[in-house]
Design a protein around this motif. Structure first.
Motif, PDB file in Angstrom:
ATOM      1  N   ALA A  86       2.089 -16.368   5.439  1.00  0.00           N
ATOM      2  CA  ALA A  86       1.025 -16.166   6.403  1.00  0.00           C
ATOM      3  C   ALA A  86       1.492 -15.306   7.567  1.00  0.00           C
ATOM      4  CB  ALA A  86       0.522 -17.503   6.926  1.00  0.00           C
ATOM      5  N   ASN A  87       2.796 -15.162   7.710  1.00  0.00           N
ATOM      6  CA  ASN A  87       3.330 -14.373   8.803  1.00  0.00           C
ATOM      7  C   ASN A  87       3.027 -12.887   8.578  1.00  0.00           C
ATOM      8  OD1 ASN A  87       4.894 -12.976  10.568  1.00  0.00           O
ATOM      9  ND2 ASN A  87       6.700 -14.267  10.318  1.00  0.00           N
ATOM     10  N   PRO A  88       2.233 -12.273   9.462  1.00  0.00           N
ATOM     11  CA  PRO A  88       1.848 -10.877   9.241  1.00  0.00           C
ATOM     12  C   PRO A  88       3.037  -9.932   9.160  1.00  0.00           C
ATOM     13  CG  PRO A  88       0.428 -11.865  10.870  1.00  0.00           C
ATOM     14  CD  PRO A  88       1.503 -12.859  10.600  1.00  0.00           C
ATOM     15  N   THR A  89       4.091 -10.207   9.941  1.00  0.00           N
ATOM     16  CA  THR A  89       5.252  -9.312   9.907  1.00  0.00           C
ATOM     17  C   THR A  89       5.903  -9.327   8.534  1.00  0.00           C
ATOM     18  OG1 THR A  89       5.604 -10.016  12.167  1.00  0.00           O
ATOM     19  CG2 THR A  89       7.312  -8.681  11.162  1.00  0.00           C
ATOM     20  N   ARG A  90       6.048 -10.546   7.986  1.00  0.00           N
ATOM     21  CA  ARG A  90       6.631 -10.660   6.655  1.00  0.00           C
ATOM     22  C   ARG A  90       5.733  -9.980   5.621  1.00  0.00           C
ATOM     23  NH1 ARG A  90       9.921 -15.223   3.905  1.00  0.00           N
ATOM     24  NH2 ARG A  90      10.797 -15.410   5.960  1.00  0.00           N
ATOM     25  N   PHE A  91       4.415 -10.164   5.793  1.00  0.00           N
ATOM     26  CA  PHE A  91       3.474  -9.510   4.877  1.00  0.00           C
ATOM     27  C   PHE A  91       3.645  -7.995   4.944  1.00  0.00           C
ATOM     28  CE2 PHE A  91      -0.567  -7.303   4.382  1.00  0.00           C
ATOM     29  CZ  PHE A  91      -0.889  -7.654   3.089  1.00  0.00           C
ATOM     30  N   MET A  92       3.799  -7.461   6.167  1.00  0.00           N
ATOM     31  CA  MET A  92       3.921  -6.010   6.321  1.00  0.00           C
ATOM     32  C   MET A  92       5.154  -5.492   5.599  1.00  0.00           C
ATOM     33  SD  MET A  92       1.367  -4.795   7.879  1.00  0.00           S
ATOM     34  CE  MET A  92       1.669  -3.246   8.697  1.00  0.00           C
ATOM     35  N   SER A  93       6.283  -6.195   5.726  1.00  0.00           N
ATOM     36  CA  SER A  93       7.502  -5.673   5.102  1.00  0.00           C
ATOM     37  C   SER A  93       7.421  -5.812   3.579  1.00  0.00           C
ATOM     38  CB  SER A  93       8.727  -6.402   5.656  1.00  0.00           C
ATOM     39  OG  SER A  93       8.793  -7.698   5.111  1.00  0.00           O
ATOM     40  N   LEU A  94       6.886  -6.946   3.114  1.00  0.00           N
ATOM     41  CA  LEU A  94       6.783  -7.163   1.670  1.00  0.00           C
ATOM     42  C   LEU A  94       5.817  -6.165   1.043  1.00  0.00           C
ATOM     43  CD1 LEU A  94       7.753  -9.124  -0.537  1.00  0.00           C
ATOM     44  CD2 LEU A  94       5.642 -10.390  -0.193  1.00  0.00           C
ATOM     45  N   SER A  95       4.610  -6.023   1.662  1.00  0.00           N
ATOM     46  CA  SER A  95       3.609  -5.136   1.073  1.00  0.00           C
ATOM     47  C   SER A  95       4.074  -3.686   1.156  1.00  0.00           C
ATOM     48  CB  SER A  95       2.267  -5.313   1.774  1.00  0.00           C
ATOM     49  OG  SER A  95       2.402  -4.983   3.134  1.00  0.00           O
ATOM     50  N   GLY A  96       4.824  -3.348   2.227  1.00  0.00           N
ATOM     51  CA  GLY A  96       5.328  -1.988   2.344  1.00  0.00           C
ATOM     52  C   GLY A  96       6.277  -1.648   1.206  1.00  0.00           C
ATOM     53  N   ARG A  97       7.053  -2.654   0.746  1.00  0.00           N
ATOM     54  CA  ARG A  97       8.005  -2.396  -0.322  1.00  0.00           C
ATOM     55  C   ARG A  97       7.317  -2.255  -1.678  1.00  0.00           C
ATOM     56  NH1 ARG A  97      11.881  -6.978  -0.055  1.00  0.00           N
ATOM     57  NH2 ARG A  97      10.960  -7.408   1.960  1.00  0.00           N
ATOM     58  N   ILE A  98       6.268  -3.083  -1.931  1.00  0.00           N
ATOM     59  CA  ILE A  98       5.676  -3.035  -3.281  1.00  0.00           C
ATOM     60  C   ILE A  98       4.551  -2.014  -3.393  1.00  0.00           C
ATOM     61  CG2 ILE A  98       6.268  -5.424  -3.822  1.00  0.00           C
ATOM     62  CD1 ILE A  98       3.385  -6.173  -3.322  1.00  0.00           C
ATOM     63  N   LEU A  99       4.144  -1.422  -2.273  1.00  0.00           N
ATOM     64  CA  LEU A  99       2.998  -0.517  -2.318  1.00  0.00           C
ATOM     65  C   LEU A  99       3.272   0.712  -3.180  1.00  0.00           C
ATOM     66  CD1 LEU A  99       0.235  -0.701  -1.157  1.00  0.00           C
ATOM     67  CD2 LEU A  99       0.964   0.672   0.771  1.00  0.00           C
ATOM     68  N   GLY A 100       4.453   1.303  -3.023  1.00  0.00           N
ATOM     69  CA  GLY A 100       4.784   2.505  -3.780  1.00  0.00           C
ATOM     70  C   GLY A 100       4.765   2.281  -5.281  1.00  0.00           C
ATOM     71  N   PRO A 101       5.552   1.298  -5.797  1.00  0.00           N
ATOM     72  CA  PRO A 101       5.510   1.023  -7.240  1.00  0.00           C
ATOM     73  C   PRO A 101       4.111   0.712  -7.744  1.00  0.00           C
ATOM     74  CG  PRO A 101       7.304  -0.190  -6.199  1.00  0.00           C
ATOM     75  CD  PRO A 101       6.572   0.502  -5.113  1.00  0.00           C
ATOM     76  N   MET A 102       3.327  -0.043  -6.952  1.00  0.00           N
ATOM     77  CA  MET A 102       1.979  -0.394  -7.408  1.00  0.00           C
ATOM     78  C   MET A 102       1.112   0.849  -7.548  1.00  0.00           C
ATOM     79  SD  MET A 102       0.991  -3.977  -5.667  1.00  0.00           S
ATOM     80  CE  MET A 102      -0.645  -3.811  -6.290  1.00  0.00           C
ATOM     81  N   ALA A 103       1.220   1.777  -6.588  1.00  0.00           N
ATOM     82  CA  ALA A 103       0.445   3.010  -6.677  1.00  0.00           C
ATOM     83  C   ALA A 103       0.839   3.793  -7.915  1.00  0.00           C
ATOM     84  CB  ALA A 103       0.655   3.841  -5.417  1.00  0.00           C
ATOM     85  N   ALA A 104       2.153   3.794  -8.227  1.00  0.00           N
ATOM     86  CA  ALA A 104       2.617   4.529  -9.410  1.00  0.00           C
ATOM     87  C   ALA A 104       2.044   3.915 -10.680  1.00  0.00           C
ATOM     88  CB  ALA A 104       4.146   4.513  -9.444  1.00  0.00           C
ATOM     89  N   VAL A 105       2.093   2.562 -10.783  1.00  0.00           N
ATOM     90  CA  VAL A 105       1.551   1.889 -11.972  1.00  0.00           C
ATOM     91  C   VAL A 105       0.064   2.171 -12.099  1.00  0.00           C
ATOM     92  CG1 VAL A 105       1.105  -0.359 -13.009  1.00  0.00           C
ATOM     93  CG2 VAL A 105       3.305   0.096 -11.957  1.00  0.00           C
ATOM     94  N   THR A 106      -0.663   2.128 -10.964  1.00  0.00           N
ATOM     95  CA  THR A 106      -2.098   2.400 -10.982  1.00  0.00           C
ATOM     96  C   THR A 106      -2.371   3.799 -11.527  1.00  0.00           C
ATOM     97  OG1 THR A 106      -2.316   1.052  -9.013  1.00  0.00           O
ATOM     98  CG2 THR A 106      -4.165   2.462  -9.567  1.00  0.00           C
ATOM     99  N   ALA A 107      -1.623   4.786 -11.018  1.00  0.00           N
ATOM    100  CA  ALA A 107      -1.838   6.167 -11.455  1.00  0.00           C
ATOM    101  C   ALA A 107      -1.560   6.305 -12.944  1.00  0.00           C
ATOM    102  CB  ALA A 107      -0.940   7.105 -10.653  1.00  0.00           C
TER     103      ALA A 107
END
Lengths: 225, 248
Positions: free
Chosen positions: B14-35
């Motif tokens: 629930a901690n937004p800071t932790r969410f920001m760091s976690l989502s920032g790390r997985i965003l790139g791979p997820m975009a690649a898989v989506t493409a």
């Protein structure tokens, strides 16, 4: 609690009759809407008779929507809402009292006026009792669901229009079952449609009787914190 | 760390800071898989799948239309679920999630309606029919738009979140009622629909691209949701900083 409930209800009724036109205004609006329809689509009596139940229901919906913003907004602006919320009446019951007041000043007068307006639209006489019964069953749902939209938009600028937008999709089942009951009497519908639509309409009304006050109370608490 | 209870572990997310760091790390791979999924899905859908024996080439609209319609409904479910969590547990990320899901869901609903209309013209000969499914999809779009409008009009995020959550939950309760009332109305007015065609089963050559597209669209939804949630958290931080500056 019962005394507090009826005190809120009587206050709303008194306010509606002594200041603000009460049911008269809503009936007048209903009359104007129904008068505009033949002017728009032409005076063909057969066509008018066919669309009469639907037009009467749409008029009822619009008049109910138009008066929604008066439900909490005036009390919110003059501060009486805060005092009402401090009283020992639960907020859900307060909303229910307001919804009953709204129904008594807009829903009920319109149901009584509907046969008169049916004459203008060449509605068949045999359709009057089913139409009125359906409106009597369905119009409480309009008031009770309407409290949700009114509570969500308390204190919002131009909230009346937004409340109509939010509530209109919830009115669709009421409209469908209400028109179904009325037109089952006039046109050749399969048997059982009349009873089916009346019971479904009653079910929707009963659900809204519970959902409306509970949801509106949560919204009011969030808005008036 | 091993003594943490389940709720405490959830609290950590629930901690937004932790969410920001976690989502920032997985965003790139997820975009690649989506493409990757969308590209391969589109290749099979547009080039390497047979035209329908009845509908010809227009059947290819289905590969965009059907996933959009699925996601339109899934979006509302995510929105309502997040609203319930936000309302009950006061989870700080839940209302960010509900708010961010709404425009994406509305976009997919609109896409489903537009592609359906484009498909309807050659198949049924008309852009629009008052079919039960089309009508309830249109009403779903109205529910989305009302929800977005409510967020837009109430300025203070905490207040808007609670009001919008109430609206989303009442809407979720009403969606089945509206849908069945429309179905009831539709069978009352036009018995025997004109367009009850389409085979009972779908050929494997069409199922593969459809599934690829559905997966790709779902991944696209989740990726966009993460991007929007990150933007919303940053927007709230900016708002907080501006308010703090104004106080000084």
């Amino acid at each position: 609690m019962r005394r507090a409930f009826s005190a809120v209800l009587m206050r709303d009724l008194r306010l509606a009759t002594r200041a603000g036109g009460g049911g008269g205004m809503a009936v007048f609006f209903f009359l104007i809407v129904v008068t505009i329809v033949p002017l728009g689509i032409g005076p063909d009596l057969n066509l008018l008779a066919m669309i009469a139940p639907g037009m009467l229901w749409v008029g009822l919906l619009l008049s109910a929507l138009l008066t929604l913003d008066r439900l909490f907004q005036a009390d919110f602006e003059d501060g009486s809402m805060d005092i009402l919320m401090m009283g020992d009446l639960p907020l859900e019951a307060l909303v229910a009292a307001k919804a009953v007041g709204h129904w008594l000043t807009t829903g009920l007068p319109l149901v009584i006026a509907a046969p008169l307006l049916g004459l203008l639209l060449n509605l068949d006489e045999s359709a009057y009792p089913p139409l009125m019964l359906a409106m009597l069953l369905g119009s409480p749902a309009l008031s009770f669901l309407g409290t949700i939209g009114a509570a969500l938009t308390v204190g919002v600028r131009r909230g009346g229009l937004l409340a109509s937008l939010l509530v209109m999709p919830f009115y669709i089942p009421v409209l469908i079952f209400g028109v179904g009951a009325a037109s089952a009497a006039t046109s050749a519908m399969p048997s059982g449609v009349y009873g089916q639509s009346l019971s479904l309409l009653g079910a929707v009304s009963l659900v809204s009787l519970v959902v409306g006050p509970v949801a509106a109370a949560v919204a009011l608490r969030a808005n008036l914190r | 760390m091993s003594t943490l209870s389940t709720s405490q572990r959830l609290q950590a997310f629930a901690n937004p800071t932790r969410f920001m760091s976690l989502s920032g790390r997985i965003l790139g791979p997820m975009a690649a898989v989506t493409a990757l999924l969308l590209l391969s899905g589109l290749y099979f859908a547009l080039l390497d799948s047979p035209p329908d024996y009845q509908q010809g080439e227009t059947v290819r609209i289905m590969y965009v239309h059907v996933p959009s319609a699925w996601l339109a409904m899934m979006g509302y479910m995510i929105m309502a679920g997040a609203s319930a969590i936000g309302l009950i547990f006061r989870h700080p990320l839940a209302d960010v999630c509900a708010k961010s899901a709404a425009p994406i869901g509305a976009a997919f609903t609109f896409l489903a309606l537009v592609t359906g209309s484009l498909w309807g013209k050659p198949m049924w000969g008309t852009w629009w029919v008052w079919d039960a499914r089309l009508t309830s999809m249109l009403i779903l779009l109205f529910l989305y738009l009302g929800y977005i409008a409510l967020w837009a009009t109430i300025e203070e995020p905490a207040r808007a979140a609670r009001g919008a959550a109430v609206l989303a939950l009442v809407g979720a309760l009403n969606v089945p009622i509206i849908h069945y009332s429309v179905v009831w109305w539709n069978t009352l007015h036009q018995p025997a629909s004109v367009f009850r065609m389409g085979g009972p089963t779908i050929a494997a050559s069409m199922l593969t691209p459809l599934m690829l597209m559905a997966l790709g669209f779902t991944m696209l939804f989740v990726t966009l949701l993460l991007v929007r949630m990150r933007a919303e958290i940053l927007r709230r931080r900016v708002r907080g900083l501006l308010l703090a500056k104004a106080d000084m």
